[in-house]
Design an enzyme around this catalytic site. Structure first.
Site, PDB file in Angstrom:
ATOM      1  CG  HIS A   1      15.396 -29.520  34.531  1.00 23.41           C
ATOM      2  ND1 HIS A   1      16.480 -29.150  33.762  1.00 23.41           N
ATOM      3  CD2 HIS A   1      15.925 -29.912  35.720  1.00 23.41           C
ATOM      4  CE1 HIS A   1      17.598 -29.320  34.432  1.00 23.41           C
ATOM      5  NE2 HIS A   1      17.280 -29.776  35.649  1.00 23.41           N
TER       6      HIS A   1
ATOM      7  CG  ASP B   1      21.282 -26.783  38.670  1.00 22.62           C
ATOM      8  OD1 ASP B   1      20.176 -27.247  38.962  1.00 22.62           O
ATOM      9  OD2 ASP B   1      22.141 -27.439  38.047  1.00 22.62           O
ATOM     10  CG  HIS B   2      19.054 -26.292  34.958  1.00 23.60           C
ATOM     11  ND1 HIS B   2      19.776 -26.491  33.801  1.00 23.60           N
ATOM     12  CD2 HIS B   2      19.554 -27.186  35.855  1.00 23.60           C
ATOM     13  CE1 HIS B   2      20.660 -27.461  33.981  1.00 23.60           C
ATOM     14  NE2 HIS B   2      20.539 -27.900  35.220  1.00 23.60           N
TER      15      HIS B   2
ATOM     16  CG  HIS C   1      16.939 -34.640  34.898  1.00 24.64           C
ATOM     17  ND1 HIS C   1      18.193 -35.128  35.138  1.00 24.64           N
ATOM     18  CD2 HIS C   1      16.794 -33.561  35.721  1.00 24.64           C
ATOM     19  CE1 HIS C   1      18.784 -34.387  36.063  1.00 24.64           C
ATOM     20  NE2 HIS C   1      17.951 -33.441  36.447  1.00 24.64           N
TER      21      HIS C   1
ATOM     22  CG  ASP D   1      20.554 -31.174  34.448  1.00 23.11           C
ATOM     23  OD1 ASP D   1      21.354 -30.531  33.764  1.00 23.11           O
ATOM     24  OD2 ASP D   1      20.408 -31.001  35.676  1.00 23.11           O
TER      25      ASP D   1
ATOM     26  CG  HIS E   1      25.105 -29.019  34.125  1.00 20.45           C
ATOM     27  ND1 HIS E   1      25.090 -30.212  34.797  1.00 20.45           N
ATOM     28  CD2 HIS E   1      24.084 -28.301  34.643  1.00 20.45           C
ATOM     29  CE1 HIS E   1      24.115 -30.225  35.679  1.00 20.45           C
ATOM     30  NE2 HIS E   1      23.483 -29.058  35.613  1.00 20.45           N
TER      31      HIS E   1
END
Length: 305
Positions: free
Chosen positions: A63, A67-68, A141, A208, A266
């Site tokens: 996504h 942070d991804h 999410h 997530d 994570h």
């Protein structure tokens, strides 16, 4: 170097810490390389881990939270700098196409690498790769998010004793594997006569998400499951509010899905003792457990049997 291993590039969640970089994971699989969720700083972490940009054949973005994905520009620009000779597909949620385009062309660069977009629109296969079939499952999410898994096709394991008894040796072994049948003198040898079934291996990647149907579907029968465990159970209400799992939830899914090796990652910066994640997970999961650390290498378990 293991032929099949996970190279952990980063294990933090929203905010990095002094010891944890933003997300990043490189799956090595028999000469193929798959980069998953490259967060900020991934290019440097790859250097520290000894992973060249040419080792990456596909990128998977779950996504478009920073942070991804904020490490993607540096990685793809390094591919051009290094003149990576093979095409690289970046699989990502189709709903974030505008974010992908911004990240893909974030700055001026001599753009010579063949980097292609691979929008993911829903559950099901997303790529047929020499390593196997990559599948996606929708997660839960606040923004659209997908988990991914690699399913290796089933094969057969050659049995040396039976091959010798049948008089099959050298190049004839390969011919038998390809054709399924081979004439040896006056005898016909079938592949099933000299081999045994070899189930394909499975890798799953769950980032997530709240608990949803996609989580156990991805984890089902995985040899190696990499899963977020942002919170501990004491903060389960926060986990649900922000769309995350606790270590206990992740471990329970792994236990019920028959996962052989579980990698928790994570982690929220609010926790300073990783042993707490291990203790919580081991209360419900008695398999092989890894609480991931940056630059760690985690082998895919050997084939069962």
């Amino acid at each position: 170097m293991a032929a099949r291993e996970l190279v952990v590039l980063g294990t933090a969640s929203q905010a990095p810490t002094r010891t944890r970089n933003h997300n990043g994971y490189l799956l090595r699989w028999d000469g193929r390389g798959f980069l998953l969720d490259p967060g900020e700083g991934t290019q440097r972490q790859m250097l520290l881990a000894g992973v060249p940009s040419s080792a990456v054949h596909r990128v998977f973005v779950s996504h478009f939270h920073g942070d991804h994905c904020l490490g993607l520009p540096g990685v793809v620009q390094r591919m051009s700098l290094d003149r990576v000779p093979h095409p690289v597909t970046v699989h990502h949620p189709a709903s974030g196409q505008h974010f992908y385009e911004r990240l893909r062309h974030a700055s001026v660069v001599a753009d010579v690498a063949d980097v292609r977009g691979g929008p993911v629109t829903g559950d099901g296969p997303v790529a047929e790769d020499p390593a196997g079939t990559w599948e996606a499952r929708r997660l839960d999410h606040p923004v659209e998010s997908f988990g991914y898994r690699l399913v290796e096709p089933d094969g057969r394991r050659m049995l040396p004793g039976r091959l010798a008894a049948a008089g099959v040796a050298g190049p004839d072994v390969g011919r038998l594997q390809r054709a399924g049948v081979l004439r040896v003198g006056e005898r016909t040898v079938r592949l099933e006569d000299v081999s045994a079934p070899r189930p394909g291996q499975r890798f799953a990647f769950v980032m997530d998400t709240r608990m949803c149907d996609g989580v156990p579907a991805l984890a089902d029968g995985a040899d190696l499951l990499v899963v977020e465990s942002t919170f501990l159970e004491e903060d389960a209400a926060l986990a649900g509010r922000y769309g995350h799992l606790t270590a206990r939830q992740a471990a329970r899914v792994a236990a019920e899905a028959g996962v052989r090796r579980l990698v928790l990652t994570h982690f929220s910066q609010r926790y300073d003792d990783p042993r707490r994640f291990a203790d919580e997970a081991r209360a419900v999961y008695d398999g092989d457990l890894v609480v991931a650390a940056d630059l760690q290498r985690v082998p895919v378990p050997p084939r069962a049997g």
